[in-house]
Design a protein around this motif. Structure first.
Motif, PDB file in Angstrom:
ATOM      1  N   THR A 192      10.773  24.912 -48.183  1.00 33.86           N
ATOM      2  CA  THR A 192      11.010  23.845 -47.207  1.00 33.86           C
ATOM      3  C   THR A 192      11.960  22.789 -47.767  1.00 33.86           C
ATOM      4  N   LEU A 193      11.750  22.398 -49.010  1.00 33.10           N
ATOM      5  CA  LEU A 193      12.575  21.358 -49.616  1.00 33.10           C
ATOM      6  C   LEU A 193      14.015  21.827 -49.799  1.00 33.10           C
ATOM      7  N   ILE A 194      14.191  23.052 -50.247  1.00 33.80           N
ATOM      8  CA  ILE A 194      15.549  23.591 -50.418  1.00 33.80           C
ATOM      9  C   ILE A 194      16.274  23.621 -49.081  1.00 33.80           C
ATOM     10  N   ARG A 195      15.575  24.043 -48.037  1.00 35.60           N
ATOM     11  CA  ARG A 195      16.185  24.081 -46.710  1.00 35.60           C
ATOM     12  C   ARG A 195      16.527  22.672 -46.219  1.00 35.60           C
ATOM     13  N   LEU A 196      15.650  21.701 -46.463  1.00 40.11           N
ATOM     14  CA  LEU A 196      15.850  20.340 -45.986  1.00 40.11           C
ATOM     15  C   LEU A 196      17.015  19.655 -46.694  1.00 40.11           C
ATOM     16  N   PHE A 197      17.196  19.948 -47.976  1.00 36.76           N
ATOM     17  CA  PHE A 197      18.192  19.229 -48.770  1.00 36.76           C
ATOM     18  C   PHE A 197      19.411  20.074 -49.149  1.00 36.76           C
ATOM     19  N   GLN A 198      19.545  21.248 -48.582  1.00 35.73           N
ATOM     20  CA  GLN A 198      20.598  22.154 -49.042  1.00 35.73           C
ATOM     21  C   GLN A 198      22.007  21.599 -48.825  1.00 35.73           C
ATOM     22  N   GLU A 199      22.209  20.755 -47.820  1.00 38.09           N
ATOM     23  CA  GLU A 199      23.531  20.200 -47.557  1.00 38.09           C
ATOM     24  C   GLU A 199      23.566  18.687 -47.768  1.00 38.09           C
ATOM     25  N   ARG A 200      22.598  18.160 -48.526  1.00 38.34           N
ATOM     26  CA  ARG A 200      22.473  16.707 -48.628  1.00 38.34           C
ATOM     27  C   ARG A 200      22.480  16.257 -50.088  1.00 38.34           C
ATOM     28  N   ASP A 201      22.978  15.048 -50.291  1.00 39.64           N
ATOM     29  CA  ASP A 201      22.828  14.401 -51.581  1.00 39.64           C
ATOM     30  C   ASP A 201      21.422  13.813 -51.644  1.00 39.64           C
ATOM     31  N   CYS A 202      20.769  13.978 -52.783  1.00 37.46           N
ATOM     32  CA  CYS A 202      19.416  13.468 -52.916  1.00 37.46           C
ATOM     33  C   CYS A 202      19.215  12.883 -54.310  1.00 37.46           C
ATOM     34  N   MET A 203      18.093  12.217 -54.477  1.00 31.94           N
ATOM     35  CA  MET A 203      17.773  11.554 -55.731  1.00 31.94           C
ATOM     36  C   MET A 203      16.321  11.813 -56.083  1.00 31.94           C
ATOM     37  N   VAL A 204      16.050  11.838 -57.381  1.00 30.63           N
ATOM     38  CA  VAL A 204      14.704  12.090 -57.868  1.00 30.63           C
ATOM     39  C   VAL A 204      14.365  11.013 -58.890  1.00 30.63           C
ATOM     40  N   GLN A 205      13.145  10.481 -58.784  1.00 30.87           N
ATOM     41  CA  GLN A 205      12.682   9.448 -59.705  1.00 30.87           C
ATOM     42  C   GLN A 205      11.251   9.762 -60.132  1.00 30.87           C
ATOM     43  N   PRO A 206      10.847   9.314 -61.314  1.00 35.13           N
ATOM     44  CA  PRO A 206       9.429   9.429 -61.642  1.00 35.13           C
ATOM     45  C   PRO A 206       8.620   8.522 -60.727  1.00 35.13           C
ATOM     46  N   PHE A 207       7.459   8.993 -60.305  1.00 30.77           N
ATOM     47  CA  PHE A 207       6.586   8.141 -59.516  1.00 30.77           C
ATOM     48  C   PHE A 207       6.031   7.045 -60.418  1.00 30.77           C
ATOM     49  N   ILE A 208       6.150   5.788 -59.966  1.00 34.13           N
ATOM     50  CA  ILE A 208       5.691   4.649 -60.743  1.00 34.13           C
ATOM     51  C   ILE A 208       4.292   4.278 -60.264  1.00 34.13           C
ATOM     52  N   PRO A 209       3.265   4.484 -61.093  1.00 29.65           N
ATOM     53  CA  PRO A 209       1.882   4.279 -60.623  1.00 29.65           C
ATOM     54  C   PRO A 209       1.582   2.864 -60.149  1.00 29.65           C
ATOM     55  N   THR A 210       2.302   1.860 -60.662  1.00 28.60           N
ATOM     56  CA  THR A 210       2.004   0.480 -60.248  1.00 28.60           C
ATOM     57  C   THR A 210       2.352   0.225 -58.791  1.00 28.60           C
ATOM     58  N   ILE A 211       3.117   1.111 -58.172  1.00 29.21           N
ATOM     59  CA  ILE A 211       3.330   1.005 -56.722  1.00 29.21           C
ATOM     60  C   ILE A 211       1.977   0.991 -56.009  1.00 29.21           C
ATOM     61  N   VAL A 212       1.036   1.785 -56.517  1.00 34.90           N
ATOM     62  CA  VAL A 212      -0.286   1.889 -55.911  1.00 34.90           C
ATOM     63  C   VAL A 212      -1.229   0.820 -56.464  1.00 34.90           C
ATOM     64  N   THR A 213      -1.201   0.606 -57.780  1.00 35.61           N
ATOM     65  CA  THR A 213      -2.184  -0.283 -58.404  1.00 35.61           C
ATOM     66  C   THR A 213      -1.828  -1.761 -58.273  1.00 35.61           C
ATOM     67  N   GLU A 214      -0.528  -2.064 -58.163  1.00 34.15           N
ATOM     68  CA  GLU A 214      -0.086  -3.461 -58.062  1.00 34.15           C
ATOM     69  C   GLU A 214       0.716  -3.710 -56.801  1.00 34.15           C
ATOM     70  N   GLY A 215       1.676  -2.839 -56.515  1.00 30.49           N
ATOM     71  CA  GLY A 215       2.499  -2.991 -55.329  1.00 30.49           C
ATOM     72  C   GLY A 215       3.972  -3.167 -55.663  1.00 30.49           C
ATOM     73  N   GLU A 216       4.760  -3.398 -54.630  1.00 33.76           N
ATOM     74  CA  GLU A 216       6.207  -3.585 -54.737  1.00 33.76           C
ATOM     75  C   GLU A 216       6.553  -5.011 -54.342  1.00 33.76           C
ATOM     76  N   TYR A 217       7.328  -5.686 -55.167  1.00 32.76           N
ATOM     77  CA  TYR A 217       7.723  -7.062 -54.915  1.00 32.76           C
ATOM     78  C   TYR A 217       9.065  -7.088 -54.167  1.00 32.76           C
ATOM     79  N   SER A 218       9.123  -7.877 -53.106  1.00 29.17           N
ATOM     80  CA  SER A 218      10.372  -8.067 -52.362  1.00 29.17           C
ATOM     81  C   SER A 218      10.730  -9.544 -52.379  1.00 29.17           C
TER      82      SER A 218
END
Length: 289
Positions: free
Chosen positions: A159-185
């Motif tokens: 599914t992922l290969i089909r979804l992104f086969q013609e697209r530029d994409c990015m990959v990042q490590p999941f940052i656990p503090t997104i869940v435990t602390e949150g995201e600051y804006s």
């Protein structure tokens, strides 16, 4: 009275939007504001003195057409905020590479055109992370964003290969503090700091948007967050009317998630004076006394 258009999508039924809180303060500064659909080809942009890009939360489905509309607006007599140059720079999240080159700490990121599973699997070891985030470089509202383990990556590979086969994409490590602390804006109007909120996802999720159940609270930013945010703003190609700077805490300090210059929610509901502040910055020329 001058006329201002808020560039939006045709229907905001599934979204939470606070731009109507700008109507009254803008009127006090001599501006009548109205919301218009960016896809409406019948609009004569010359009838407006200014067009402010706001809730165009579907532009990622047709970025080329979105840029064409913005170019038409810039050729009109209306002033476009933020400018077309800024939008072009900010449209693809590859702008993060520009910021990293200027010393702004970002979440570690690998960039791909198309998708091959083997290089993605190697990133778990490279970053020593149990989970990664995969998303398109042109995206909004967490569309086509995946939180993956080696197992779920392998299971969803077709599914992922089909979804992104013609697209530029990015990959990042999941940052656990997104869940435990949150995201600051942090929000800036012109070069003036406005307010800060902390966004946390609902239980069992990692997406912080209200539409996905995220919770908001107003907070006072740490001094380092303000300093880092101002450094990020200084790297933008030209001055902006509005900016939202999103940060997450990591083991090495704060890292930039995104610098939102196109259609960020500005959460006027979270700060009683923020709409007035925005209106004043918008209506007052930069060098006015």
């Amino acid at each position: 009275m001058k006329r201002c258009a808020f560039l939006s999508m045709a229907s905001l039924e599934k979204f939470v939007c606070y731009d109507e809180l700008l109507y009254a303060p803008l009127q006090r500064y001599g501006w009548h504001a109205e919301t218009v659909d960016w896809r409406d080809n019948s609009i004569d942009w010359n009838q407006f003195d200014a067009v402010i890009i706001r809730s165009c939360w579907d532009y990622q489905s047709d970025p080329a057409q979105f840029l064409t509309v913005l170019a038409t607006i810039e050729r009109s007599t209306a002033k476009l905020d933020n400018s077309l140059e800024v939008v072009r720079w900010n449209l693809s999240k590859t702008y993060l590479r520009d910021l990293e080159a200027k010393g702004i700490p970002i979440v570690p990121t690998a960039w791909f055109h198309g998708l091959d599973i083997a290089p993605l699997l190697s990133l778990f070891t490279h970053w020593q992370t149990p989970e990664i985030i995969l998303k398109p470089v042109i995206s909004a509202c967490a569309d086509d964003t995946f939180r993956l383990t080696p197992t779920t990556l392998t299971q969803q590979s077709a599914t992922l290969i089909r979804l992104f086969q013609e697209r530029d994409c990015m990959v990042q490590p999941f940052i656990p503090t997104i869940v435990t602390e949150g995201e600051y804006s942090l929000f800036f109007f012109g070069d003036e700091y406005s307010h800060t909120i902390l966004k946390t996802p609902k239980s069992g999720d990692f997406r912080v948007q209200e539409e996905h159940g995220g919770q908001l609270q107003r907070v006072e930013p740490e001094a380092q967050l303000l300093e880092l945010s101002r450094a990020a703003l200084a790297a933008i190609p030209e001055p902006t009317l509005y900016a939202r700077v999103d940060w997450v805490r990591t083991g090495n300090g704060f890292a930039l998630m995104e610098l939102e210059l196109i259609e960020p929610s500005l959460y006027f509901n979270m700060d009683a004076t923020s709409a007035e502040r925005f209106a004043r910055v918008f209506a007052t020329p930069p060098n006015a006394p």
